[in-house]
Design an enzyme around this catalytic site. Structure first.
Site, short mmCIF file in Angstrom:
data_model
loop_
_atom_site.label_atom_id
_atom_site.label_comp_id
_atom_site.label_asym_id
_atom_site.label_seq_id
_atom_site.Cartn_x
_atom_site.Cartn_y
_atom_site.Cartn_z
N THR A 1 11.88 19.77 -12.26
CA THR A 1 11.11 20.45 -11.22
C THR A 1 10.20 19.41 -10.59
O THR A 1 9.31 18.86 -11.26
CB THR A 1 10.23 21.57 -11.82
OG1 THR A 1 11.08 22.51 -12.48
CG2 THR A 1 9.43 22.29 -10.74
N LYS B 1 12.53 27.11 -6.11
CA LYS B 1 11.84 27.13 -7.42
C LYS B 1 10.32 27.32 -7.23
O LYS B 1 9.70 28.14 -7.90
CB LYS B 1 12.15 25.81 -8.14
CG LYS B 1 11.30 25.50 -9.33
CD LYS B 1 11.79 26.14 -10.60
CE LYS B 1 10.82 25.89 -11.75
NZ LYS B 1 11.14 26.59 -12.93
N LYS C 1 1.47 23.19 -12.92
CA LYS C 1 2.28 22.14 -12.25
C LYS C 1 3.02 22.74 -11.05
O LYS C 1 2.99 22.19 -9.95
CB LYS C 1 3.28 21.55 -13.25
CG LYS C 1 4.27 20.59 -12.60
CD LYS C 1 5.41 20.20 -13.51
CE LYS C 1 6.48 19.47 -12.69
NZ LYS C 1 7.67 19.11 -13.43
#
Ligand code: NAD
Length: 291
Positions: free
Chosen positions: A93, A168, A243
Site C-alpha cells: 500500500t 485502496k 498510514k
C-alpha cells in the site's frame, strides 16, 4: 509453473509467498531481515541475498513492502536486473504518485506492471482470500490475474496505473470515517442508557448500518468475532489505518479534493497512535472517544 521473485516477506508477504509455493510456483524470496527469509525457506522458497539475485531469471516479481520509499528503491534495482517483458506486481500500500512513477519506469523498460494493493489483512493473506484492487493495462492485468488468484479470492481491475492504490485509499478513508462514526454512536448510546446490543439490533437493520457495525462492531458482544471481544487485539492496527488515512490526505491535497471528514479521521487516529495505541486494533479508538 512460473518462476517468481518475492520481495518483502513480512506479515503479509510471508503467507502470500507460501500460497504461491503451495500452488506449484517456484518462488525465490528476498527480505533484509534474515529470519523472514528463513521462514519462507522452510515453506519451500529459494533464498536470495539481494534483490538482484532474487529477480535474476524470474518471469514475475511480486513486491510487498512497507511504503513508497522502499518500493521506489526496490524498483530501481528490479528494472536494472530483469529482462524486457517481465511481469511486475506491487501489492504494497503506497502513495498514488509513487505507484505511477514506478509503473512509468517499468513501462519505459518494456515491462508489464500492475499496482495491486490488498484488503483482507494477515488472515486473508494466510487463507488466500485477499481482495486485490489492480491498476495497470488490460494486458498486464490479464497476465497478473492467474498469480493473484492464488493469493486472493476477489480480483478487480480498477483501470489505469495507480488506480489500485486510489481504490485502496478511498476505501480505507470510508472505513476510518465510518468506524469513528460508529464508535461515537456506541459511546453516546452508553451515556444515554441505551444498551449496545439494542443499538446494534436497530442500527444493523437501519440506515446506520455499515461494515464497521455489522462485521467489526467496536463494542464486545454483538459480533463475537470482532476485535472488541479480545481487548482490541488486531485485526487491523491503528498504525495501519493512520498510514492509509495519511496517504488519502496526501492524494486529496495533490488532487485538490475536499475531504474534511478524512482529515478529521487522520487527526483522531494520530492522537490515538500517539497515546501508545498504535499496535491496538483500529476499532479500539472507541476507548479514546469515550474518555
Ligand atoms: P511488514 O513490515 O510485516 O513487512 C514488510 C517487509 O518488507 C519486512 O519484512 C521488511 O524487512 C521488508 N523489506 C523492507 N525493505 C525491503 C526491500 N528493499 N526488499 C525486500 N524486502 C524489504 O509489513 P506488512 O504488514 O507485511 O505490510 C506490507 C504492506 O502491505 C504494507 O504496504 C501495508 O500497508 C500493506 N498491508 C498490510 C496489511 C496488514 O494487515 N498487515 C493489510 C493490507 C495491506
Amino acid at each position: 509453473m512460473t518462476k517468481i521473485a518475492f520481495l518483502g516477506l513480512g506479515n503479509m508477504g510471508g503467507p502470500m509467498a507460501r500460497n504461491l509455493i503451495k500452488a506449484g510456483h517456484q518462488v525465490t524470496g528476498y527480505d533484509p531481515v534474515p529470519a523472514a527469509i528463513e521462514t519462507a525457506a522452510k515453506a519451500g522458497a529459494r533464498k536470495a541475498g539481494s534483490i538482484a539475485e532474487a529477480v535474476s531469471g524470474a518471469e514475475a516479481v511480486v513486491t510487498m513492502l512497507p511504503a513508497g520509499a522502499q518500493v521506489r528503491e526496490a524498483y530501481a534495482a528490479i528494472v536494472a536486473a530483469t529482462p524486457k517483458g517481465t511481469l511486475l506486481i506491487d501489492s504494497s500500500t503506497i502513495d498514488v504518485a509513487s505507484a505511477r512513477a514506478v509503473e512509468k519506469l517499468a513501462a519505459d523498460k518494456g515491462h508489464d506492471m500492475v499496482d495491486a494493493p490488498v484488503s483482507g489483512g494477515v488472515g486473508g493473506a494466510e487463507a488466500a482470500t485477499l481482495t486485490f484492487m489492480v491498476g495497470g493495462s488490460a494486458r498486464a492485468f490479464e497476465r497478473a490475474k492467474p498469480l493473484l488468484e492464488k493469493m486472493g479470492k476477489t480480483i478487480v481491475h480498477a483501470g489505469a496505473p495507480g488506480n489500485g492504490q486510489a481504490a485502496k485509499i478511498c476505501n480505507n478513508m470510508i472505513l476510518g470515517v465510518a468506524m469513528i462514526g460508529t464508535c461515537e454512536a456506541f459511546a453516546l448510546a452508553e451515556k444515554l442508557g441505551l444498551p449496545a446490543q439494542t443499538l446494534f439490533d436497530i442500527s444493523s437493520k437501519s440506515s446506520g448500518q455499515s461494515w464497521s457495525m455489522t462485521s467489526y462492531c467496536p463494542v464486545p458482544g454483538p459480533v463475537p468475532t470482532s476485535p472488541a471481544n479480545r481487548d482490541y487485539k488486531p485485526g487491523f492496527t491503528a498504525a495501519m489505518m493512520l498510514k492509509d488515512l495519511k496517504l488519502a490526505q496526501e492524494a486529496a491535497q495533490a488532487a485538490g479534493a475536499a475531504t474534511p471528514l478524512g482529515a478529521s479521521a487522520a487527526q483522531l487516529y494520530g492522537l490515538f497512535c500517539n497515546a501508545g495505541q498504535a499496535g491496538a486494533d483500529f476499532s479500539g479508538i472507541i476507548r479514546m472517544l469515550r474518555s
